[in-house]
Design an enzyme around this catalytic site. Sequence first.
Site, PDB file in Angstrom:
ATOM      1  N   CYS A 151      51.583  61.169  27.336  1.00 23.76           N
ATOM      2  CA  CYS A 151      51.217  59.947  28.163  1.00 23.76           C
ATOM      3  C   CYS A 151      52.103  60.370  29.608  1.00 23.76           C
ATOM      4  CB  CYS A 151      51.770  58.791  27.562  1.00 23.76           C
ATOM      5  SG  CYS A 151      53.417  58.883  26.871  1.00 23.76           S
TER       6      CYS A 151
HETATM    7  N1  LIG Z   1      53.174  55.761  21.672  1.00 23.71           N
HETATM    8  C1  LIG Z   1      52.629  56.386  22.537  1.00 23.71           C
HETATM    9  O1  LIG Z   1      52.446  55.922  23.834  1.00 23.71           O
HETATM   10  C2  LIG Z   1      51.723  57.817  22.245  1.00 23.71           C
HETATM   11  C3  LIG Z   1      51.378  58.299  23.519  1.00 23.71           C
HETATM   12  C4  LIG Z   1      50.785  59.642  23.314  1.00 23.71           C
HETATM   13  C5  LIG Z   1      50.964  60.303  22.090  1.00 23.71           C
HETATM   14  N2  LIG Z   1      51.970  59.934  21.158  1.00 23.71           N
HETATM   15  C6  LIG Z   1      51.911  60.708  20.192  1.00 23.71           C
HETATM   16  O2  LIG Z   1      51.264  60.107  18.949  1.00 23.71           O
HETATM   17  C7  LIG Z   1      51.684  60.476  17.787  1.00 23.71           C
HETATM   18  C8  LIG Z   1      51.961  58.976  17.209  1.00 23.71           C
HETATM   19  O3  LIG Z   1      52.929  58.048  17.976  1.00 23.71           O
HETATM   20  P1  LIG Z   1      53.028  56.600  17.742  1.00 23.71           P
HETATM   21  O4  LIG Z   1      53.546  56.187  18.790  1.00 23.71           O
HETATM   22  O5  LIG Z   1      51.754  55.985  17.315  1.00 23.71           O
HETATM   23  O6  LIG Z   1      53.910  56.568  16.357  1.00 23.71           O
HETATM   24  P2  LIG Z   1      54.722  55.406  15.668  1.00 23.71           P
HETATM   25  O7  LIG Z   1      54.094  54.190  16.071  1.00 23.71           O
HETATM   26  O8  LIG Z   1      56.096  55.519  15.868  1.00 23.71           O
HETATM   27  O9  LIG Z   1      54.134  55.751  14.344  1.00 23.71           O
HETATM   28  C9  LIG Z   1      54.916  56.740  13.385  1.00 23.71           C
HETATM   29  C10 LIG Z   1      54.597  56.361  12.078  1.00 23.71           C
HETATM   30  O10 LIG Z   1      54.387  57.634  11.409  1.00 23.71           O
HETATM   31  C11 LIG Z   1      54.491  57.594   9.808  1.00 23.71           C
HETATM   32  N3  LIG Z   1      55.183  58.691   9.850  1.00 23.71           N
HETATM   33  C12 LIG Z   1      56.328  59.396  10.192  1.00 23.71           C
HETATM   34  N4  LIG Z   1      56.382  60.396   9.433  1.00 23.71           N
HETATM   35  C13 LIG Z   1      55.560  60.744   8.908  1.00 23.71           C
HETATM   36  C14 LIG Z   1      54.999  61.938   8.064  1.00 23.71           C
HETATM   37  N5  LIG Z   1      55.712  62.974   7.889  1.00 23.71           N
HETATM   38  N6  LIG Z   1      53.757  61.760   7.318  1.00 23.71           N
HETATM   39  C15 LIG Z   1      53.091  60.745   7.489  1.00 23.71           C
HETATM   40  N7  LIG Z   1      53.686  59.714   8.210  1.00 23.71           N
HETATM   41  C16 LIG Z   1      54.543  59.857   8.941  1.00 23.71           C
HETATM   42  C17 LIG Z   1      55.679  56.364   9.889  1.00 23.71           C
HETATM   43  O11 LIG Z   1      54.542  55.433   9.248  1.00 23.71           O
HETATM   44  P3  LIG Z   1      55.009  54.748   7.850  1.00 23.71           P
HETATM   45  O12 LIG Z   1      55.781  53.874   8.112  1.00 23.71           O
HETATM   46  O13 LIG Z   1      53.585  54.469   7.092  1.00 23.71           O
HETATM   47  O14 LIG Z   1      55.587  55.780   7.088  1.00 23.71           O
HETATM   48  C18 LIG Z   1      55.844  56.067  11.078  1.00 23.71           C
HETATM   49  O15 LIG Z   1      55.996  54.548  11.310  1.00 23.71           O
HETATM   50  C19 LIG Z   1      53.148  60.939  18.033  1.00 23.71           C
HETATM   51  O16 LIG Z   1      52.911  62.360  17.758  1.00 23.71           O
HETATM   52  C20 LIG Z   1      53.388  60.511  19.278  1.00 23.71           C
HETATM   53  O17 LIG Z   1      54.160  61.530  20.232  1.00 23.71           O
HETATM   54  C21 LIG Z   1      52.272  58.592  21.248  1.00 23.71           C
END
Ligand SMILES: NC(=O)c1ccc[n+]([C@@H]2O[C@H](COP(=O)([O-])OP(=O)(O)OC[C@H]3O[C@@H](n4cnc5c(N)ncnc54)[C@H](OP(=O)(O)O)[C@@H]3O)[C@@H](O)[C@H]2O)c1
Length: 346
Positions: A151
């Site tokens: 982002c």
């Molecule tokens: N948030 C943003 O603005 C943003 C922007 C660009 C890119 N991203 C990228 O997108 C990805 C997801 O980000 P997010 O912000 O959506 O994350 P998030 O809301 O923190 O979701 C993470 C979830 O992933 C699950 N998880 C963690 N480790 C895992 C594993 N080893 N295997 C399977 N599930 C796992 C867990 O869910 P459970 O509780 O079900 O275990 C955790 O709650 C990341 O790589 C992040 O860097 C995010």
Amino acid sequence: MKDMIGRSLTAGIINVTGYAGSETARLLRHHPAFTLAWVSGRSEAGKRLDEALPHLGPSELVIQEEPGTADVIFVALPHGAAAAVVPDLLATGARVVDLSADFRLVSAAAYREWYGLEHPRPDLLEEAVYGLCELHRAIIPTTNLIANPGCYPTAAILALAPALRAGLIEPDLLVDAKSGLSGAGRGLALAYHFSEADENCAAYAVGGHRHWPEIHQELQQYVPGQEVRLTFIPHLIPMVRGILATCYAPLCQEVDAATAADLYREAYRDEPFVAVTARPPQTKWTASTNRCLIHVTVDPRARRFIAIAALDNLIKGAAGQAIQNANLLFHLPETAGLDTLTPAYP
Ligand SMILES: NC(=O)c1ccc[n+]([C@@H]2O[C@H](COP(=O)([O-])OP(=O)(O)OC[C@H]3O[C@@H](n4cnc5c(N)ncnc54)[C@H](OP(=O)(O)O)[C@@H]3O)[C@@H](O)[C@H]2O)c1
């Protein structure tokens, strides 16, 4: 085979319950070509999607523990976990858009340095295309693996690339960026508690944020033979979504603000999702949309160029850009499923 509204391509989402995954699911509901065929997740596996994420509206999909097959698979896992599954997904013949950082850095050594992990498939780093559509549109359809940009990098790179490419600025870059809390995902840490984050503003990762190498890698290609000097300082501010990146660089030509803005208008003239604004953009103008708004000016007293970019970290900074990439992978109109998004206001 087409579904009831004529959609013929299938999509799957891994980790639909994270913020980036759930936004991808929301945007795909109205996509004209992709049908969401399955979603997977860990803690909510076995639940119906509309039970786990009621804001998405009625859905008969049940969150699976394991991924299925699809024409395109969006991987919204944390870094490290994504790299572990992507090779198997590619082996099914799917095209993969990875929203994590696992395939963004070309160098496995840089990945080790910044993420503290040995990359399991360095060979795929060469195959992956950094999916900043505005800058890499032509090569995106040639790959099966898109590294969807981060982002902060999306904002910083779009804000600085035209000036750097045109030789308007020295490669001595300051990026001062603010993010809403959803940028950190759903996981909890002390800094993200309401009582800590509300009415507060703080810089973090001052010694080196993981998006530094990504911004550096992408901007470096515009000044071969010169080393990009980059200082990137992110801040957490008390809002849910949005990024504002104010970027500075010394001017190496005498230009006024109007000329600099004209350069950007020309650079982004045909872009459906990037616009140059007459006044500094606000994050609210981009919320829930795939737009990146950029204001360009100069500070003649300091002979400095300034570009201010605003976007929604979860849409242009994640799910929207992922769908924009998928559209390009399948030679669909780049704006499919994304062109009707407008922010709520106020
Ligand atoms: N948030 C943003 O603005 C943003 C922007 C660009 C890119 N991203 C990228 O997108 C990805 C997801 O980000 P997010 O912000 O959506 O994350 P998030 O809301 O923190 O979701 C993470 C979830 O992933 C699950 N998880 C963690 N480790 C895992 C594993 N080893 N295997 C399977 N599930 C796992 C867990 O869910 P459970 O509780 O079900 O275990 C955790 O709650 C990341 O790589 C992040 O860097 C995010």
